[in-house]
Design a protein around this motif. Structure first.
Motif, PDB file in Angstrom:
ATOM      1  N   GLY A 351       0.813  -1.217   0.000  1.00 36.84           N
ATOM      2  CA  GLY A 351       0.000   0.000   0.000  1.00 36.84           C
ATOM      3  C   GLY A 351       0.840   1.257   0.000  1.00 36.84           C
ATOM      4  N   GLY A 352       1.895   1.282   0.833  1.00 34.80           N
ATOM      5  CA  GLY A 352       2.758   2.460   0.868  1.00 34.80           C
ATOM      6  C   GLY A 352       3.481   2.670  -0.447  1.00 34.80           C
ATOM      7  N   GLU A 355       1.241   4.134  -3.184  1.00 32.31           N
ATOM      8  CA  GLU A 355       1.043   5.586  -3.102  1.00 32.31           C
ATOM      9  C   GLU A 355       2.135   6.333  -3.861  1.00 32.31           C
TER      10      GLU A 355
END
Length: 386
Positions: A351-352, A355
């Protein structure tokens, strides 16, 4: 002396049951998380604190589970740990506040660690008694248990029954059945004369750390598939939501099939070649899914990814358990401590990264980790020399 009840075939069935138990309670809990969230009126962030408590409890429990397994013997610890795990899945369903939910989930994770380590350690003993690979099928039983638990949870949700009712209906029968399964475990083996009754703390060797990192890499892939396959299909490939939701089901089904064929493949090719080729299949499958960018190809790629990952962690746990039989529990616990961090950290890592570089590129991380597992396969060849 091994009795008829404690024959390796019966012991294999008993250990399979304990893997099913852990999968079932985990699947039932996962299926009723939305109900608990709704009942307690939790935000996503508040719910994440509860879910994190399970992981913290599990990793904390690993510090003690390995030593307990080696001190008491896996057969002595396994049944109490199974009963405790089946019963501690119940209180989270009755929690009325967020702090109570966090406390009960931490306890569930803490107890879960003892079952996880002792059943894997006893699985290694049964595998040794068989004289051929059977560890992968045990992990396949865990997958079957997960499907059973999810199915029961879904049924109770459809009947509009509470999470507390669901978890009670699952936990109590499983705890009682554990008393019967206990009769079929292999007898506890006395420690060698060179060891004291309390085995020394196992050191964190470079080999143990490497095996833990290999397990970590595999479990990052599992976590990524669990949380991000449907998102990738829907968001990046434009698949309808119903189609996108099937992405993880394809991965999970392929992984289950891979685990039940893994023992035959391990016997035929050996653990080193199996892990080497499995890592390549996983990397090729997910990599192709990301590069081609078509829904049908993505489904095939996710299936190959699941097949590739299926056998790696069981082979790593088997190698850890055979590394030093007198301290098998501690070796498995050490590897699992590093490895299970991948399940926790994996989705957040993806997820990081998404981004910053987008989801398709972020999912390249599990591809690289699969290639790393393939490259590290040679370490399974001579664990005793490390």
């Amino acid at each position: 002396m091994t009795t008829t009840h404690q024959h390796p075939t019966n012991a294999r069935r008993a250990v399979s049951y304990f893997f099913i138990l852990l999968g079932t309670v985990s699947g039932a809990w996962a299926a009723r998380i939305p109900a608990v969230k709704h009942t307690l009126d939790l935000s996503d962030g508040q719910l994440s604190y509860g879910l994190l408590a399970v992981a913290i409890g599990l990793i904390t429990g690993m510090r003690f589970a390995g030593h307990l397994t080696d001190r008491l013997g896996s057969a002595r610890l396994l049944t109490p740990a199974a009963i405790a795990t089946a019963l501690t899945v119940i209180p989270p369903g009755y929690a009325t506040t967020l702090p109570a939910l966090i406390a009960t989930l931490f306890l569930f994770g803490l107890v879960n660690a003892s079952l996880d380590v002792s059943m894997n350690a006893h699985g290694v003993e049964v595998e040794r008694a068989y004289g051929r690979p059977i560890m992968s099928s045990f992990h396949g039983m865990f997958s079957i248990g997960g499907l059973i638990g999810a199915g029961i949870g879904g049924l109770f949700a459809w009947l509009d029954l509470s999470a507390a009712t669901t978890l009670t209906a699952v936990g109590i029968p499983l705890a009682l059945a554990s008393l019967y399964a206990r009769r079929h475990l292999l007898p506890t083996t006395p420690p060698p004369a060179t060891h004291t009754t309390t085995p020394r703390r196992a050191p964190w060797t470079s080999w143990i750390i490497l095996m833990g990192v290999v397990a970590f890499a595999g479990l990052v892939g599992e976590g990524a598939a669990n949380d991000w396959t449907a998102v990738y299909l829907f968001q990046n490939l434009g698949a309808p939501q119903a189609v996108a939701a099937a992405g993880f089901a394809v991965f999970s089904t392929a992984m289950t099939i891979g685990r039940f064929t893994g023992d035959h493949l391990a016997q035929r090719f050996g653990p080193v070649r199996l892990v080497r080729y499995s890592g390549l299949v996983a990397a090729l499958g997910l990599g192709t899914a990301l590069l081609v960018g078509q829904t049908l190809v993505a489904f095939v790629g996710f299936a190959l990814f699941g097949l590739g990952l299926a056998t790696i962690v069981p082979q790593v746990f088997s190698a850890a358990g055979n590394h030093d039989p007198a301290r098998a529990g501690q070796a498995i616990a050490q590897v699992a401590t590093v490895g299970y961090a991948g399940l926790v950290a994996g989705p957040a890592i993806i997820g990081g990264a998404a981004e910053l570089i987008g989801l398709p590129a972020a999912l390249g991380i599990p591809v690289l980790l699969a290639a790393f597992m393939s490259a590290s396969a040679g370490a399974l060849r001579h664990p005793q020399s490390s």
